[in-house]
Design a protein around this motif. Structure first.
Motif, PDB file in Angstrom:
ATOM      1  N   PRO A  97      -0.427 -19.465   1.041  1.00  0.00           N
ATOM      2  CA  PRO A  97       0.758 -20.263   0.721  1.00  0.00           C
ATOM      3  C   PRO A  97       0.746 -21.597   1.462  1.00  0.00           C
ATOM      4  O   PRO A  97       0.179 -21.723   2.547  1.00  0.00           O
ATOM      5  N   THR A  98       1.374 -22.593   0.869  1.00  0.00           N
ATOM      6  CA  THR A  98       1.527 -23.887   1.525  1.00  0.00           C
ATOM      7  C   THR A  98       2.674 -23.813   2.534  1.00  0.00           C
ATOM      8  O   THR A  98       3.505 -22.893   2.494  1.00  0.00           O
ATOM      9  N   LEU A  99       2.727 -24.786   3.430  1.00  0.00           N
ATOM     10  CA  LEU A  99       3.813 -24.828   4.406  1.00  0.00           C
ATOM     11  C   LEU A  99       5.161 -24.933   3.688  1.00  0.00           C
ATOM     12  O   LEU A  99       6.136 -24.279   4.093  1.00  0.00           O
ATOM     13  N   ARG A 100       5.213 -25.712   2.617  1.00  0.00           N
ATOM     14  CA  ARG A 100       6.455 -25.849   1.853  1.00  0.00           C
ATOM     15  C   ARG A 100       6.875 -24.495   1.280  1.00  0.00           C
ATOM     16  O   ARG A 100       8.053 -24.124   1.325  1.00  0.00           O
ATOM     17  N   GLN A 101       5.930 -23.741   0.746  1.00  0.00           N
ATOM     18  CA  GLN A 101       6.257 -22.424   0.197  1.00  0.00           C
ATOM     19  C   GLN A 101       6.735 -21.475   1.291  1.00  0.00           C
ATOM     20  O   GLN A 101       7.659 -20.680   1.077  1.00  0.00           O
ATOM     21  N   LEU A 102       6.123 -21.549   2.460  1.00  0.00           N
ATOM     22  CA  LEU A 102       6.531 -20.687   3.568  1.00  0.00           C
ATOM     23  C   LEU A 102       7.950 -21.018   4.017  1.00  0.00           C
ATOM     24  O   LEU A 102       8.762 -20.116   4.258  1.00  0.00           O
ATOM     25  N   ILE A 103       8.239 -22.316   4.138  1.00  0.00           N
ATOM     26  CA  ILE A 103       9.573 -22.731   4.574  1.00  0.00           C
ATOM     27  C   ILE A 103      10.625 -22.266   3.571  1.00  0.00           C
ATOM     28  O   ILE A 103      11.709 -21.804   3.948  1.00  0.00           O
ATOM     29  N   ARG A 104      10.279 -22.332   2.278  1.00  0.00           N
ATOM     30  CA  ARG A 104      11.232 -21.915   1.229  1.00  0.00           C
ATOM     31  C   ARG A 104      11.204 -20.417   0.981  1.00  0.00           C
ATOM     32  O   ARG A 104      11.993 -19.898   0.199  1.00  0.00           O
ATOM     33  N   ARG A 105      10.263 -19.719   1.644  1.00  0.00           N
ATOM     34  CA  ARG A 105      10.091 -18.272   1.453  1.00  0.00           C
ATOM     35  C   ARG A 105       9.929 -17.946  -0.032  1.00  0.00           C
ATOM     36  O   ARG A 105      10.535 -17.003  -0.555  1.00  0.00           O
ATOM     37  N   ARG A 160      -2.222 -15.700   4.292  1.00  0.00           N
ATOM     38  CA  ARG A 160      -1.784 -14.668   3.340  1.00  0.00           C
ATOM     39  C   ARG A 160      -0.902 -13.625   4.025  1.00  0.00           C
ATOM     40  O   ARG A 160       0.086 -13.164   3.437  1.00  0.00           O
ATOM     41  N   GLN A 161      -1.244 -13.237   5.262  1.00  0.00           N
ATOM     42  CA  GLN A 161      -0.389 -12.304   5.996  1.00  0.00           C
ATOM     43  C   GLN A 161       0.988 -12.925   6.259  1.00  0.00           C
ATOM     44  O   GLN A 161       2.021 -12.252   6.120  1.00  0.00           O
ATOM     45  N   LEU A 162       0.992 -14.202   6.643  1.00  0.00           N
ATOM     46  CA  LEU A 162       2.266 -14.877   6.895  1.00  0.00           C
ATOM     47  C   LEU A 162       3.106 -14.946   5.630  1.00  0.00           C
ATOM     48  O   LEU A 162       4.336 -14.792   5.672  1.00  0.00           O
ATOM     49  N   GLY A 163       2.452 -15.121   4.485  1.00  0.00           N
ATOM     50  CA  GLY A 163       3.173 -15.105   3.222  1.00  0.00           C
ATOM     51  C   GLY A 163       3.847 -13.766   2.971  1.00  0.00           C
ATOM     52  O   GLY A 163       4.976 -13.705   2.471  1.00  0.00           O
ATOM     53  N   ALA A 164       3.168 -12.674   3.330  1.00  0.00           N
ATOM     54  CA  ALA A 164       3.754 -11.337   3.167  1.00  0.00           C
ATOM     55  C   ALA A 164       4.991 -11.169   4.048  1.00  0.00           C
ATOM     56  O   ALA A 164       5.992 -10.566   3.638  1.00  0.00           O
ATOM     57  N   ILE A 165       4.923 -11.708   5.270  1.00  0.00           N
ATOM     58  CA  ILE A 165       6.060 -11.598   6.185  1.00  0.00           C
ATOM     59  C   ILE A 165       7.265 -12.367   5.667  1.00  0.00           C
ATOM     60  O   ILE A 165       8.380 -11.836   5.577  1.00  0.00           O
ATOM     61  N   LEU A 166       7.043 -13.628   5.336  1.00  0.00           N
ATOM     62  CA  LEU A 166       8.160 -14.525   5.043  1.00  0.00           C
ATOM     63  C   LEU A 166       8.767 -14.322   3.670  1.00  0.00           C
ATOM     64  O   LEU A 166       9.856 -14.816   3.397  1.00  0.00           O
ATOM     65  N   THR A 167       8.095 -13.596   2.795  1.00  0.00           N
ATOM     66  CA  THR A 167       8.660 -13.347   1.472  1.00  0.00           C
ATOM     67  C   THR A 167       9.246 -11.932   1.360  1.00  0.00           C
ATOM     68  O   THR A 167       9.685 -11.537   0.279  1.00  0.00           O
ATOM     69  N   ASP A 168       9.254 -11.188   2.461  1.00  0.00           N
ATOM     70  CA  ASP A 168       9.830  -9.849   2.425  1.00  0.00           C
ATOM     71  C   ASP A 168      11.352  -9.931   2.487  1.00  0.00           C
ATOM     72  O   ASP A 168      11.923 -10.868   3.051  1.00  0.00           O
ATOM     73  N   ASP A 169      12.007  -8.934   1.925  1.00  0.00           N
ATOM     74  CA  ASP A 169      13.465  -8.875   1.951  1.00  0.00           C
ATOM     75  C   ASP A 169      13.965  -8.347   3.296  1.00  0.00           C
ATOM     76  O   ASP A 169      13.218  -7.749   4.073  1.00  0.00           O
TER      77      ASP A 169
END
Length: 305
Positions: free
Chosen positions: A79-87, A217-226
């Protein structure tokens, strides 16, 4: 006699995924499954720490999560930084639920029906997901320096972001010194920091393989979890939440929120511990894990009614 590690082994848990793992102690004893955090290899569960648990009569398993160490690398654009910030959930190649499923498939490979599940940082989040989504696989739960996935409690201090998000050097010694600087910022403030141990871990991790894309990719899993509080409120398993009072990466409010969400959970706040597992704190951590596991074992051996 101090239990010796089995040596690295590999479990083919799906067509695309192989997990690297190591065991300590007698396979006939109750199993403790140790789940490590973001971009952190199983080596961070120090062999001496694992041996302390095994000496208490447990079969201890540590492993590399997918996209880390010697386990398989996944495909998919980080994920991009923008995607991470927006979860943005579309940014996630896989989920924390998928990582929880990996744990269950590793237990299947080992012939273990249920285990005492212990996780640190992201590993604590994964451990929570195992308990929520696969309750029959969990005898007890210990969540260390983690949070519930809520958007307020357990968030990093702003000053941590620059060093944490900075790309690590690509040479071995540079990577080791990068880790020293990182843990000087997020590690224990109330215990002496063993910088030589941090360097040696980083060197070993570098030799086993590091991946910036896998970390993303791991960070994406964290930040997009409910938020997991609703699921945690339904748990009926002995649970312990451990958190350091000086943790600047997952602030102590994350541990308190986790303990408050799980019915009957014990909260152990370790004075001076940060976002690490300092050796002087091991007696408290090991005692807590063992105490919680034995409470679960005693409940299993007591006839219903």
């Amino acid at each position: 006699m101090t239990p010796t590690p089995s040596g690295e082994q590999f479990a083919r848990v799906s067509d695309e995924l192989e997990l690297c793992y190591e065991t300590f102690g007698d396979p006939g004893d109750p199993t403790i499954l140790l789940i490590m955090g973001l971009a952190t290899q199983m080596l961070a569960w120090d062999a001496d720490f694992c041996a302390l648990l095994a000496e208490q009569g447990f079969h201890v398993v540590r492993f590399d999560n997918r996209d880390c160490g010697r386990s398989s690398r996944m495909t998919g654009t980080p994920p991009t930084l923008r995607q991470l910030i927006r979860r943005d959930p579309r940014a996630a190649t896989y989920t924390l639920g998928d990582l929880a499923g990996d744990c269950c498939r590793l237990l299947d490979h080992l012939g273990v029906g249920s285990a005492h599940v212990v996780g640190a940082s992201m590993g604590g989040m994964v451990a929570q997901k195992v308990a929520i989504e696969h309750p029959d696989r969990v005898r007890s739960l210990t969540s260390i320096m983690s949070n519930t996935g809520g958007r307020v409690r357990g968030q990093p201090k702003l000053g941590v972001y620059p060093i944490f998000l900075k790309a690590a050097p690509k040479d071995r010694e540079g990577y080791a010194e990068h880790n020293v600087r990182l843990y000087a910022r997020i590690g224990a403030q109330g215990f002496p920091q063993d910088l030589d141990r941090i360097r040696e871990y980083a060197r070993q991790a570098f030799d086993r393989g590091i991946t910036q894309a896998g970390t993303g990719r791991q960070l994406g899993a964290i930040l997009t979890d409910d938020d997991r509080r609703a699921g945690l409120s339904g748990l009926r398993v002995p649970a312990l939440v451990i958190h350091g009072t000086t943790d600047s990466l997952v602030r102590p409010s994350g541990g308190r929120a986790t303990a408050a969400a799980i019915p009957g959970a014990e909260l152990l706040m370790i004075e001076g511990m940060g976002h690490d597992l300092p050796r002087p704190a091991w007696p408290q951590i090991v005692d807590g894990i063992v105490r919680t596991a034995r409470r679960a074992e005693a409940a299993r051996s007591t006839p219903a009614g």
